[in-house]
Design a protein around this motif. Structure first.
Motif, short mmCIF file in Angstrom:
data_model
loop_
_atom_site.label_atom_id
_atom_site.label_comp_id
_atom_site.label_asym_id
_atom_site.label_seq_id
_atom_site.Cartn_x
_atom_site.Cartn_y
_atom_site.Cartn_z
N SER A 55 0.83 -1.17 -0.02
CA SER A 55 -0.01 -0.14 0.09
C SER A 55 0.92 1.23 0.02
CB SER A 55 -0.82 0.01 1.37
OG SER A 55 -1.49 -1.06 1.43
N SER A 56 0.48 2.44 -0.63
CA SER A 56 0.90 3.57 -0.41
C SER A 56 -0.17 4.73 -0.39
CB SER A 56 1.98 3.85 -1.84
OG SER A 56 2.35 5.24 -1.76
N GLY A 57 0.34 5.79 0.37
CA GLY A 57 -0.60 7.08 0.01
C GLY A 57 0.05 7.84 -1.04
N ILE A 58 -0.36 8.96 -0.96
CA ILE A 58 -0.02 9.87 -2.20
C ILE A 58 0.90 11.09 -1.81
CG2 ILE A 58 -1.91 9.23 -3.65
CD1 ILE A 58 -3.30 12.01 -3.02
N LYS A 59 1.42 11.13 -0.66
CA LYS A 59 2.27 12.13 -0.29
C LYS A 59 3.73 12.05 -1.08
CE LYS A 59 -0.11 13.55 4.01
NZ LYS A 59 -0.52 12.73 5.03
N ASN A 60 4.43 12.98 -1.13
CA ASN A 60 5.63 13.00 -1.63
C ASN A 60 6.53 11.58 -0.87
OD1 ASN A 60 5.11 14.77 -3.47
ND2 ASN A 60 6.06 16.50 -2.27
N ILE B 28 0.23 -2.75 -6.32
CA ILE B 28 0.35 -1.62 -5.66
C ILE B 28 -1.07 -1.08 -5.27
CG2 ILE B 28 1.31 0.63 -5.70
CD1 ILE B 28 3.31 -0.23 -7.57
N CYS B 29 -1.38 -0.67 -4.05
CA CYS B 29 -2.52 -0.23 -3.78
C CYS B 29 -2.37 1.28 -3.51
CB CYS B 29 -3.23 -0.95 -2.83
SG CYS B 29 -4.71 -0.48 -2.03
N LEU B 30 -2.82 2.19 -4.25
CA LEU B 30 -2.67 3.53 -3.89
C LEU B 30 -4.12 3.78 -3.21
CD1 LEU B 30 -1.45 5.12 -7.33
CD2 LEU B 30 -0.10 4.86 -5.34
N ASP B 31 -3.89 4.30 -1.96
CA ASP B 31 -5.09 4.12 -1.14
C ASP B 31 -5.26 5.57 -0.50
OD1 ASP B 31 -7.25 3.23 0.52
OD2 ASP B 31 -6.21 2.08 1.91
N VAL B 32 -6.28 6.38 -0.71
CA VAL B 32 -6.60 7.36 0.02
C VAL B 32 -8.18 7.35 0.31
CG1 VAL B 32 -5.15 9.01 -1.33
CG2 VAL B 32 -7.18 8.62 -2.17
N GLN C 268 -8.07 15.75 -7.73
CA GLN C 268 -7.32 15.85 -8.79
C GLN C 268 -5.82 15.32 -8.80
OE1 GLN C 268 -7.25 19.78 -10.54
NE2 GLN C 268 -8.58 19.21 -12.41
N ARG C 269 -5.49 15.69 -7.47
CA ARG C 269 -4.00 15.07 -6.99
C ARG C 269 -4.15 13.54 -7.26
NH1 ARG C 269 0.77 15.71 -5.06
NH2 ARG C 269 1.33 14.39 -3.17
N ALA D 220 -1.80 8.27 -12.42
CA ALA D 220 -1.33 8.50 -13.81
C ALA D 220 0.22 8.35 -13.92
CB ALA D 220 -1.67 9.80 -14.44
N ARG D 221 0.88 9.07 -12.81
CA ARG D 221 2.44 9.08 -12.65
C ARG D 221 2.86 7.81 -12.45
NH1 ARG D 221 3.48 13.50 -8.84
NH2 ARG D 221 1.42 14.43 -9.51
#
Ligand code: 5GP
Length: 345
Positions: free
Chosen positions: A99-104, A123-127, A133-134, A140-141
């Motif tokens: 898992s990962s958040g989206i902060k730098n 990979i789990c992008l989890d918010v 939009q972020r 996408a990145r």
């Protein structure tokens, strides 16, 4: 202001209508599924149930246990690369997501983690709120950076956002806002969407653009997991149903002769104090902390959940999990079960 008048449903609002079936026994039902993911162009085969990336449930011990059933564990994001590395052996790696958040900091950590453990497949992008939009740009990145990883992104509850995330590079979108067992988002914010309707609408949207969804949160009993699949979910993610087991983190506590384990939301005060030392001044907690009766080894619970789903399949004439949604007719009900001798769970 607008009001939508269509009725939206939760798992508790429906039952499956039984249908004539040629199946002789539950043993004949195949719960394994094979997916080819749109953006990662990768195949995966297994039982599409996922342990939630909550820090008490999404543990290394849980991953070792569930991989034996070909069930995925979405690990929580607070492990170090050194702790995770030994887990990625050939027989387990297919059934583990990180898992990962989206902060730098999260993005950097993910970079280090994937460099150190190239076997990472999911990979789990989890918010909590997948509508920013972020979030869509991080999805996408992440796709650009990891063209062949299977990317899970969420959470959202409406079709248009499911489509957007898949078109931006997600393979699987995680669906559910406010439905979780230790979630207080609906109380704190008034935001949410009845989970079965979210699953039905979002799976339709995802399948239309070649993606998949995870029904995340709100399953309380095996029948709810079956309803998620019947509604079109490709995967079901479970937190509370897998809490309180030997494989979960957290100490065992004895209260009046009964053993308990702690379970809490990832936005609860308990989690925020544990990982960030405080609840940041600008936000409130959107999760609660509970004590769950100790339930022993998770293998027993998994057997019971899989047995329940197999049985649903025989009642509706589905030979495999893949056939479930086309064999499903839901009927709306005002009562789930007879509780004269207490709550059924
Ligand atoms: P459950 O299976 O327990 O009903 O739901 C699990 C899901 O609840 C998790 O996978 C996650 O999406 C969500 N969740 C976990 N912790 C929290 C929290 O603190 N707040 C909110 N709003 N949702 C949470």
């Amino acid at each position: 202001m607008r009001i939508e008048n269509d009725i939206k449903l939760d798992y508790k609002d429906v039952l499956f209508r039984p249908k004539r079936s040629t199946l002789h026994s539950r043993e004949e039902v195949d719960l394994s599924r094979k997916f080819t993911f749109k953006n990662a162009s990768k195949d995966w085969q297994g039982i599409p149930i996922i342990a939630s990336n909550m820090d008490t449930v999404g543990t290394i011990e849980m991953a070792k246990a569930l991989a034996q059933h070909k069930i995925i564990t979405c690990l929580h994001k607070f492990y170090t690369a050194e702790e995770l590395q030994p887990l990625f052996t050939d027989d387990i790696a297919d059934y583990v997501a990180v898992s990962s958040g989206i902060k730098n900091d999260d993005v950097e950590f993910l970079s280090k983690l994937t460099a150190k453990i190239p076997q990472i497949k999911f990979i789990c992008l989890d918010v909590a709120n997948g509508y920013t939009q972020r979030f869509a740009s991080v999805v996408a990145r992440t796709r650009d950076k990891y063209p062949d990883k299977i990317i899970i992104a969420g959470n959202v509850v409406t079709g248009e956002m499911v489509e957007e995330l898949i078109l931006r590079g997600a393979d699987i979108v995680k669906v559910g806002i406010g439905s979780g067992s230790v979630c207080t988002t609906r109380i704190q914010t008034g935001v949410g969407y009845p989970q079965l309707s979210a699953v039905i609408e979002c799976s339709d949207a995802a399948h239309g653009v070649g993606g998949q969804i995870i029904a995340d949160g709100g399953c309380v009993v095996a029948g709810d997991v079956a309803k998620a699949f019947g509604g079109g979910a490709d995967f079901a993610m479970l937190g509370g149903m897998l809490a309180g087991h030997e494989q979960c983190d957290g100490e065992l506590k004895e209260i009046d002769g009964q053993l308990y384990k702690i379970f809490y939301g990832m936005s609860s005060e308990t989690a925020m104090h544990k990982y960030y030392g405080e609840v940041a001044g600008y936000r409130s907690s959107e999760g609660k902390t509970v004590s769950v009766k100790f339930r022993g080894d998770v293998h027993h619970t998994i057997k019971s959940i899989l047995g329940g789903i197999r049985s649903t399949c025989t009642y509706i004439g589905a030979k495999s999990l893949k056939d479930m949604s086309k064999c499903t007719t839901f009927i709306r009900v005002s009562q789930q079960s007879n509780e004269v001798f207490g709550k059924n769970s």
